[in-house]
Design a protein around this motif. Structure first.
Motif, mmCIF file in Angstrom:
data_model
loop_
_atom_site.group_PDB
_atom_site.id
_atom_site.type_symbol
_atom_site.label_atom_id
_atom_site.label_comp_id
_atom_site.label_asym_id
_atom_site.label_seq_id
_atom_site.Cartn_x
_atom_site.Cartn_y
_atom_site.Cartn_z
ATOM 1 N N PHE A 39 -24.271 27.478 17.404
ATOM 2 C CA PHE A 39 -24.529 26.399 18.366
ATOM 3 C C PHE A 39 -23.818 26.671 19.691
ATOM 4 N N LEU A 40 -22.604 27.182 19.602
ATOM 5 C CA LEU A 40 -21.842 27.490 20.816
ATOM 6 C C LEU A 40 -22.548 28.564 21.633
ATOM 7 N N GLU A 41 -23.083 29.551 20.932
ATOM 8 C CA GLU A 41 -23.779 30.637 21.622
ATOM 9 C C GLU A 41 -25.013 30.113 22.350
ATOM 10 N N THR A 42 -25.810 29.286 21.659
ATOM 11 C CA THR A 42 -27.016 28.726 22.273
ATOM 12 C C THR A 42 -26.672 27.814 23.441
ATOM 13 N N SER B 136 -12.840 28.445 9.618
ATOM 14 C CA SER B 136 -14.098 28.749 8.924
ATOM 15 C C SER B 136 -15.268 27.966 9.514
ATOM 16 N N LEU B 137 -15.057 26.691 9.832
ATOM 17 C CA LEU B 137 -16.135 25.893 10.412
ATOM 18 C C LEU B 137 -16.488 26.387 11.806
ATOM 19 N N CYS B 138 -15.479 26.790 12.566
ATOM 20 C CA CYS B 138 -15.742 27.314 13.914
ATOM 21 C C CYS B 138 -16.567 28.595 13.840
ATOM 22 N N LYS B 139 -16.190 29.475 12.917
ATOM 23 C CA LYS B 139 -16.870 30.773 12.822
ATOM 24 C C LYS B 139 -18.246 30.657 12.190
#
Length: 294
Positions: A110-113, A101-104
């Motif tokens: 943030f990962l995308e940016t 849940s935290l990853c998604k």
């Protein structure tokens, strides 16, 4: 202290099992390699290799030494890689641990940016519960852990992230729970859906009920936040989720927040790393990005 170059000769000879192969890799002559090994054996006072028809193999004493030298060699290689990463973020990798849940719902934006800004930095995600993430961090298998706070561990450096609020939600079947104040005792009479038993949220809410002299026995336990959401939508019961993670469903009216007559304390998301263990340039840049947006 023995000259490090002698250990380097020892390591490469042991790794290849051949003096000639070690000599080739070191750009030395075979007699030079043999001489270096002899000097090391004399300084340590023991025989490290025995000759075979295929080359050389480690003695018992040599095997003990090799187990330590191999680790040292690996750490030196890692240090060189980290220093290389300090020069540029055009390469490198980040290993991040957190729950599904935290990853998604928290990390993904943030990962995308970060990926757009640093496309050549590899990102690896490891899923697990908080105890599992802490264990992986201490074993050096991940660089950063994303967990729910509080967490107390002298080996960890904890940075606070955003504040989140857990709530009970339901679909149209039990919509009346969103209209009038509902006590914990009353809510307990409805089918409760919780995340798996070893999760933070499960322990958190069962402890809240216990503090109010109530025993919470969920009717359904699930291993995915997405399933918690879907089960509530279609009327299986009342799910305990994080408000920020169901903002879309609440806005569109497919879920309703239970109007609970009890205070559920907010929690914070924590960014954990190992104390006294410097982060790579890539990992440090990612942590900075998380802290800027808390």
């Amino acid at each position: 202290m023995v000259n490090f170059e002698l250990y380097k000769v020892f390591y490469l000879t042991a790794k290849s099992g051949s003096i000639s192969k070690a000599a080739k890799e070191l750009y030395l002559t075979q007699p030079s390699v043999s001489h270096s090994i002899k000097i090391l054996e004399e300084q340590l006072g023991m025989i490290l290799f025995s000759r075979t028809s295929k080359g050389v193999e480690l003695t018992k004493e040599g095997s003990v030494l090799y187990s330590y030298i191999e680790q040292a060699y690996n750490f030196i290689s890692m240090a060189e890689e980290k220093l290389q990463e300090l020069r540029t973020l055009s390469s490198g990798e980040i290993k991040i641990g957190g729950s599904d849940s935290l990853c998604k719902h928290y990390l993904l934006p943030f990962l995308e940016t970060f990926h757009v800004q640093h496309p050549h930095v590899q990102i690896h995600l490891v899923h697990g519960t908080t105890p599992e993430i802490v264990k992986q961090l201490k074993e050096g298998k991940i660089d950063i852990g994303i967990v729910r706070l509080p967490i107390e561990d002298e080996q960890l450096q904890v940075r606070e992230g955003i504040t989140i609020q857990d709530i009970f939600v339901t679909g149209p079947k039990y919509r009346e729970l969103s209209m009038n104040k509902v006590t914990l005792a009353k809510l307990k009479t409805y089918p409760i859906i919780l995340f798996s038993r070893n999760s933070f949220s499960h322990n958190f809410i069962t402890r809240l009920f216990h503090d109010n002299d109530l025993l919470l026995e969920p009717e359904i336990e699930l291993g995915s936040v997405d399933l918690l959401i879907e089960f509530a939508k279609i009327g299986f019961g009342v799910s305990f989720v994080t408000r920020e993670f169901v903002a879309k469903e609440l806005a569109e009216g497919s879920l309703y927040e239970v109007n609970l007559d009890a205070h559920i304390p907010p929690t914070k998301i924590g960014i954990i790393t190992l104390k006294n263990m410097p982060l790579s340039m890539a990992a440090s840049a990612f942590v900075d990005e998380l802290e800027r947006n808390r």
